[in-house]
Design a protein around this motif. Structure first.
Motif, PDB file in Angstrom:
ATOM      1  N   ALA A   9      23.817  42.732 119.362  1.00  0.00           N
ATOM      2  CA  ALA A   9      23.788  44.065 120.144  1.00  0.00           C
ATOM      3  C   ALA A   9      24.772  44.987 119.792  1.00  0.00           C
ATOM      4  O   ALA A   9      24.686  46.072 119.926  1.00  0.00           O
ATOM      5  CB  ALA A   9      24.082  43.728 121.711  1.00  0.00           C
ATOM      6  N   ASN A 151      24.040  47.863 127.055  1.00  0.00           N
ATOM      7  CA  ASN A 151      24.653  47.144 125.771  1.00  0.00           C
ATOM      8  C   ASN A 151      25.516  45.925 125.996  1.00  0.00           C
ATOM      9  O   ASN A 151      25.680  45.324 125.316  1.00  0.00           O
ATOM     10  CB  ASN A 151      25.258  48.238 124.849  1.00  0.00           C
ATOM     11  N   GLN A 181      19.833  50.325 122.742  1.00  0.00           N
ATOM     12  CA  GLN A 181      19.882  48.950 122.940  1.00  0.00           C
ATOM     13  C   GLN A 181      18.276  48.386 123.381  1.00  0.00           C
ATOM     14  O   GLN A 181      18.090  47.183 123.109  1.00  0.00           O
ATOM     15  CB  GLN A 181      20.788  48.306 123.834  1.00  0.00           C
ATOM     16  N   LYS A 204      20.351  48.722 115.092  1.00  0.00           N
ATOM     17  CA  LYS A 204      20.268  47.772 116.006  1.00  0.00           C
ATOM     18  C   LYS A 204      18.912  46.973 116.027  1.00  0.00           C
ATOM     19  O   LYS A 204      18.641  45.875 116.794  1.00  0.00           O
ATOM     20  CB  LYS A 204      20.139  48.416 117.615  1.00  0.00           C
ATOM     21  N   SER A 325      31.008  46.080 124.330  1.00  0.00           N
ATOM     22  CA  SER A 325      30.654  47.177 123.387  1.00  0.00           C
ATOM     23  C   SER A 325      31.375  47.182 121.985  1.00  0.00           C
ATOM     24  O   SER A 325      32.902  46.705 122.274  1.00  0.00           O
ATOM     25  CB  SER A 325      30.818  48.471 123.948  1.00  0.00           C
TER      26      SER A 325
END
Length: 383
Positions: A9, A151, A181, A204, A325
């Motif tokens: 992620a 996320n 995401q 991603k 994050s």
């Protein structure tokens, strides 16, 4: 020591096929896409084909795709561009407390410039209350920005329903979603979601870093953030990164073709991790509702632990995970997402870890990682 990467992620490894697709362009396709000679036209052909591929992944027209340097720039172009373009109609913006910092910090800057922002709360699963959104809408609301998939905890917002509520209130309100995401993990059709703006990033989905796009529905006016040439239909100045964009398009094509397979595979990894932790009799709870969650994201709270100690020990054991994050990596502050859900000072905000799965993982690998994680958690809780 085998190292196991469970932080997809944050970013993903380049897919080997994407590398193969990009490499020839670095040497052979070097013309400026804005040039009219052969070399420029060749680069333009690659760029146009890539843009068409990207548009098809969200059921959009290629004219609606603006190439950016990534998700952050796409979010900023959407939020500042829509705010400045519509400020004569009003200065009220609605977002949520669990957005990515690319959205939250943009909204906070607009507040400093005289705009008013409503930050919607979320429930224990991280979901927005539709009625609270409806109540927050005003005559001077010009922009709503709500992310598709979070996320940190992976919660998926009901965007289609949110879009219906917004458009029922006023057709002039611009609806933006940060889909960075969610893109490549869940199907995205911009017509069904009723969004006007949608942000995406290549890194991603096993594409290159430094490239993304912003979908802009026809008729939506944005004031640009960059000034220079007339690239991207005068909405984003700067010579396009053709190899990166081609790599992005190829990664997107792969993700689209393997969407169902990837969903099932990542969900299996998630279930394997949960089952392994249970078998090892570790005390833990999952943050967020697993029934409305991105398949590749698993956020776990380990009582009586500290996230920094967990991550350091995981890394020493060869396991890469995250506290949330990646943009706040190294910060000692608790996750703003978990703080919004559980409250300031709640133990979940300092004892939770995000595992995220992707290309290169295997079920056996995840099971092995789960056993090592369980051992580390038990050691730390005894201490």
């Amino acid at each position: 020591m085998e190292r196991i990467y469970l932080d997809h992620a944050a970013t993903t490894p380049l897919h080997p096929s994407v590398i193969d697709e990009m490499m020839p362009l670095f040497a052979d396709v070097y013309g400026n896409p804005s040039s009219i000679h052969h070399f420029g036209r060749e680069s333009r052909r690659y760029l146009d084909n890539a843009r068409e591929t990207l548009a098809n992944t969200i059921n959009a027209s290629s004219d609606d795709i603006i190439i950016t340097s990534g998700g952050t720039e796409a979010d900023n172009l959407a939020i500042f561009g829509a705010a400045y373009s519509n400020k004569q109609k009003g200065k009220h913006i609605i977002t949520t407390v669990i957005e990515h910092h690319a959205v939250l910090h943009a909204c906070q800057q607009l507040e400093r410039e005289g705009f008013e922002v409503t930050y919607l709360p979320v429930d224990q699963n991280g979901l927005v209350d539709i009625e609270e959104l409806r109540s927050a809408l005003r005559d001077d609301t010009i922009l709503v920005t709500i992310m598709y998939g979070n996320n940190e905890i992976g919660v998926i917002q009901p965007l289609a329903q949110i879009g219906e509520v917004i458009k029922a209130h006023s057709d002039s309100i611009v609806f933006h979603t940060d889909a960075v995401q969610a893109y490549g993990i869940v199907p995205i059709d911009v017509t069904q979601l009723k969004v006007d703006l949608l942000s995406v990033s290549a890194h991603k989905i096993n594409g290159p870093k430094g490239v993304g796009f912003l979908y802009i529905q026809k008729g939506i006016s944005l004031i640009p953030r960059l000034y220079g040439g007339e690239q991207e239909r005068k909405r984003r100045a700067g010579t396009e990164n053709v190899p990166g964009i081609v790599g992005f398009a190829f990664a997107a094509k792969l993700a689209q073709a393997e969407l169902n397979e990837r969903q099932a595979q990542y969900l299996q990894y998630k279930q394997t991790m949960i089952a392994t932790l249970r078998e090892e009799e570790v005390d833990f709870t999952v943050n967020g509702d697993l029934d409305c969650n991105l398949a590749h994201v698993l956020n776990v709270y380990f009582p009586n632990t500290n996230v920094e100690a967990l991550l350091v020990n995981f890394d020493l054991a060869g396991i890469a995970a995250s506290s949330g994050s990646a943009c706040t990596a190294g910060s000692i502050e608790p996750s703003h997402v978990l703080t919004a859900i559980f409250g300031s000072g709640a133990p979940e905000t300092t004892g939770s870890v995000r595992f995220s799965f992707g290309y290169g993982n295997s079920d056996e690998q995840v099971n092995r990682a789960g056993k090592m994680i369980a051992k580390i958690v038990k050691q730390l809780t005894k201490m």
